[in-house]
Design an enzyme around this catalytic site. Structure first.
Site, PDB file in Angstrom:
ATOM      1  CG  ASN A 159      98.619  54.554  -2.713  1.00 47.40           C
ATOM      2  OD1 ASN A 159      98.520  55.611  -3.465  1.00 47.40           O
ATOM      3  ND2 ASN A 159     100.517  54.630  -1.980  1.00 47.40           N
TER       4      ASN A 159
ATOM      5  NE  ARG B  56     108.379  56.996  -6.354  1.00 42.53           N
ATOM      6  CZ  ARG B  56     107.116  57.272  -6.317  1.00 42.53           C
ATOM      7  NH1 ARG B  56     106.790  58.612  -5.867  1.00 42.53           N
ATOM      8  NH2 ARG B  56     106.305  56.748  -6.533  1.00 42.53           N
TER       9      ARG B  56
HETATM   10  C1  EPZ Z   1     103.699  53.051  -4.446  1.00 44.15           C
HETATM   11  O1  EPZ Z   1     104.143  53.756  -4.888  1.00 44.15           O
HETATM   12  C2  EPZ Z   1     102.869  53.757  -3.517  1.00 44.15           C
HETATM   13  N1  EPZ Z   1     101.856  54.617  -5.211  1.00 44.15           N
HETATM   14  C3  EPZ Z   1     103.769  55.175  -2.776  1.00 44.15           C
HETATM   15  O2  EPZ Z   1     102.786  55.700  -2.061  1.00 44.15           O
HETATM   16  C4  EPZ Z   1     104.280  54.005  -2.169  1.00 44.15           C
HETATM   17  O3  EPZ Z   1     105.874  54.620  -1.628  1.00 44.15           O
HETATM   18  C5  EPZ Z   1     104.943  52.756  -2.526  1.00 44.15           C
HETATM   19  O4  EPZ Z   1     104.585  52.026  -3.225  1.00 44.15           O
HETATM   20  C6  EPZ Z   1     106.257  51.758  -1.536  1.00 44.15           C
HETATM   21  O5  EPZ Z   1     104.826  51.195  -1.037  1.00 44.15           O
HETATM   22  C7  EPZ Z   1     101.059  54.185  -5.005  1.00 44.15           C
HETATM   23  O6  EPZ Z   1     101.177  52.829  -5.146  1.00 44.15           O
HETATM   24  C8  EPZ Z   1     100.761  54.916  -6.356  1.00 44.15           C
HETATM   25  P1  EPZ Z   1     107.863  51.024  -5.960  1.00 44.15           P
HETATM   26  P2  EPZ Z   1     105.387  52.616  -6.201  1.00 44.15           P
HETATM   27  O7  EPZ Z   1     107.638  50.175  -7.011  1.00 44.15           O
HETATM   28  O8  EPZ Z   1     105.034  52.055  -7.002  1.00 44.15           O
HETATM   29  C9  EPZ Z   1     112.413  50.985  -6.576  1.00 44.15           C
HETATM   30  C10 EPZ Z   1     102.596  57.885  -1.606  1.00 44.15           C
HETATM   31  O9  EPZ Z   1     102.932  58.422  -0.872  1.00 44.15           O
HETATM   32  N2  EPZ Z   1     111.544  50.398  -7.913  1.00 44.15           N
HETATM   33  O10 EPZ Z   1     107.199  50.057  -4.911  1.00 44.15           O
HETATM   34  O11 EPZ Z   1     105.838  54.177  -7.022  1.00 44.15           O
HETATM   35  C11 EPZ Z   1     111.744  52.540  -6.367  1.00 44.15           C
HETATM   36  O12 EPZ Z   1     112.846  53.239  -6.772  1.00 44.15           O
HETATM   37  C12 EPZ Z   1     103.168  57.612  -2.472  1.00 44.15           C
HETATM   38  O13 EPZ Z   1     100.983  57.638  -1.319  1.00 44.15           O
HETATM   39  C13 EPZ Z   1     113.142  50.203  -8.986  1.00 44.15           C
HETATM   40  O14 EPZ Z   1     114.513  50.615  -8.744  1.00 44.15           O
HETATM   41  O15 EPZ Z   1     106.983  52.569  -5.332  1.00 44.15           O
HETATM   42  C14 EPZ Z   1     111.800  52.743  -4.734  1.00 44.15           C
HETATM   43  O16 EPZ Z   1     113.231  52.786  -4.771  1.00 44.15           O
HETATM   44  C15 EPZ Z   1     104.703  57.901  -2.118  1.00 44.15           C
HETATM   45  N3  EPZ Z   1     112.466  50.085 -10.217  1.00 44.15           N
HETATM   46  C16 EPZ Z   1     111.119  51.243  -4.457  1.00 44.15           C
HETATM   47  O17 EPZ Z   1     111.662  50.389  -5.809  1.00 44.15           O
HETATM   48  C17 EPZ Z   1     110.960  49.987 -11.111  1.00 44.15           C
HETATM   49  O18 EPZ Z   1     111.115  49.226 -12.247  1.00 44.15           O
HETATM   50  C18 EPZ Z   1     109.911  50.912  -4.248  1.00 44.15           C
HETATM   51  O19 EPZ Z   1     108.951  51.912  -5.268  1.00 44.15           O
HETATM   52  C19 EPZ Z   1     109.951  50.380  -9.343  1.00 44.15           C
HETATM   53  C20 EPZ Z   1     110.472  50.505  -8.258  1.00 44.15           C
END
Ligand code: EPZ
Length: 420
Positions: free
Chosen positions: A24, A124
């Site tokens: 990540n 997501r």
């Molecule tokens: C990153 O995903 C990681 N992936 C995920 O790891 C990790 O679970 C996640 O961060 C949380 O720590 C990578 O870094 C490639 P977020 P990301 O945007 O960026 C909501 C693994 O197992 N959200 O922090 O997609 C979303 O729906 C993976 O390695 C919005 O609502 O996570 C979620 O509920 C899985 N609108 C929360 O925020 C947006 O525009 C966290 O998502 C973006 C996100």
């Protein structure tokens, strides 16, 4: 398709394991290589499918990419961007492809990428990414499942993130480093992977402050140059092996793990009666007595990582007493509970909370990996179960764990790969 066959262990895991570079952290760093026409050399890159997908995407945009899997070094040179877009085939396979949007906007003022779909753990959305780009002056058009972003001149702005989204924070940083003026990201994500990206961008000449806190300030510069960077160790791979030692009552040494990135995991393992010791050879993790049940709540960093929630559910399944896990980050990240129940776990799900009654022992069964960390959790429960467990759809697991079966065999586990 392949499956893992895991035989439950009488004794615990023992020995040393090398923690690979962080998946990540490397994905946004590879996207950042689009921001310069110079050569970038990224080291300690795990040869994972997700990394290959990102490399393919950069190539599709016109970058020259060389991935030396033996040395775990990726060299990227985006001398020019032939096309500031990624088609569904190249970019649809992996959500993190959307991180190219910020870099393409910063480099050439436009980007055209598939709108990332949902996955097993949640819808997501990328609304926060798009909100940031719009505040910086980008126009956003969506049709046929594609997002088209154009910005005649990208300018800095004040962006408040409703949720400290990791991806949105990274994408906005990637767009802001070459934008005109200052960008302030409020309620930014503070994960170590954000700081690793910021460190790489600063080596390229970017001006970034506050990474690792909830307010990040980026002052746009005219251009960025190439850099060499070694990616941080994968704290979630490390946490997964720590939990494997805990669930089997083992005693292992993790080489290259960064203790400071693992504080929430170390703290919760201590509550379960699992000891951690920082030695000069690495991080020692071992359990002497019985596992204790705990209350666990996933939170954005520095809270307990959602990516470790499934692994801890496996651990709590065999910790005598009642444990409660609350998943606050994703709306549907308990898919592993059903598979654990097939192995005899006593788990009750109520929306975002899981109540786990520890059982004497789990029994091996045929189970399926539903997503990356759920699959890892099933390997852990299989190591502690009586008899053999067959885990299918292991491609999910291999997206995020380099040679997990080999590494576990080195620690004494009986795990083999077979055709489905
Ligand atoms: C990153 O995903 C990681 N992936 C995920 O790891 C990790 O679970 C996640 O961060 C949380 O720590 C990578 O870094 C490639 P977020 P990301 O945007 O960026 C909501 C693994 O197992 N959200 O922090 O997609 C979303 O729906 C993976 O390695 C919005 O609502 O996570 C979620 O509920 C899985 N609108 C929360 O925020 C947006 O525009 C966290 O998502 C973006 C996100």
């Amino acid at each position: 398709m392949e499956k893992f066959v895991v035989t439950g262990m009488e004794n615990g895991l023992r020995g040393r394991v090398q923690i690979s570079g962080s998946k990540n952290a490397v994905l946004p760093i590879l996207a950042a290589c689009l921001l310069t026409q110079d050569i970038c050399e990224i080291r300690n890159v795990p040869p994972l499918l997700d990394v290959e997908h990102m490399a393919e995407l950069l190539c599709a945009m016109g970058a020259k990419v060389d991935f030396d899997k033996e040395k775990e070094i990726v060299t990227v040179q985006a001398e020019e961007i032939a096309q500031a877009e990624g088609n569904y085939e190249a970019a649809g396979k992996m959500r993190a492809s959307f991180l190219a949007a910020g870099a393409l906007l910063g480099r050439c003022g436009q980007a055209r990428l598939p709108l990332p779909g949902g996955c097993q753990i949640g819808s997501r959305p990328v609304d926060l990414h798009l909100k940031g780009f719009q505040i910086m002056g980008a126009k956003n058009r969506q049709e046929h499942g594609m997002v088209e972003l154009t910005a005649k001149n990208l300018k800095g702005g004040e962006i408040y993130l409703d949720f400290p989204s990791v991806g949105a924070t990274e994408n906005i940083m990637l767009a802001a480093v070459l934008a005109k003026g200052k960008t302030v990201i409020q309620n930014a994500a503070a994960e170590p992977e954000i700081s690793d990206l910021a460190d790489f961008l600063r080596k390229m000449g970017a001006e970034i402050e506050g990474d690792g806190t909830d307010t990040i300030t980026i002052t746009g510069v005219r251009e960025l140059h190439g850099a060499v960077h070694t990616v941080i160790p994968d704290r979630i791979e490390a946490g997964t092996f720590m939990t494997a030692a805990a669930i089997t009552g083992g005693d292992i040494l993790l080489e290259h793990a960064k203790e400071e990135h693992l504080k929430p995991v170390i703290a919760k393992l201590a509550e379960c009666n699992v000891k951690t010791e920082n030695t000069e050879d690495g991080l020692r993790v071992y359990r002497k007595g019985k596992l204790h049940p705990i209350q666990l709540k996933t939170m954005p960093y520095p809270g307990f990582p959602t990516d470790m929630q499934a692994q801890f559910m496996s651990l709590m399944a065999v910790a005598k007493g009642t444990s409660v896990i609350t998943e606050t980050v994703f709306e549907n990240r308990f898919m592993h509970a059903g598979e654990l129940q097939r192995m005899g776990a006593d788990i009750k799900i109520d929306s975002r909370s899981a109540v786990i009654e520890g059982v004497e022992g789990l029994t091996g069964a045929k189970v399926r990996a539903t997503d990356l960390r759920a699959g890892a959790a099933l390997i852990l429960s299989a190591l502690a179960a009586k008899g053999d467990t067959e885990i299918s759809d292991i491609y999910h697991i291999e997206r995020g764990y380099h040679q997990i079966d080999e590494k576990l065999r080195q620690l004494g586990a009986e795990i083999r790969r077979e055709e489905e």
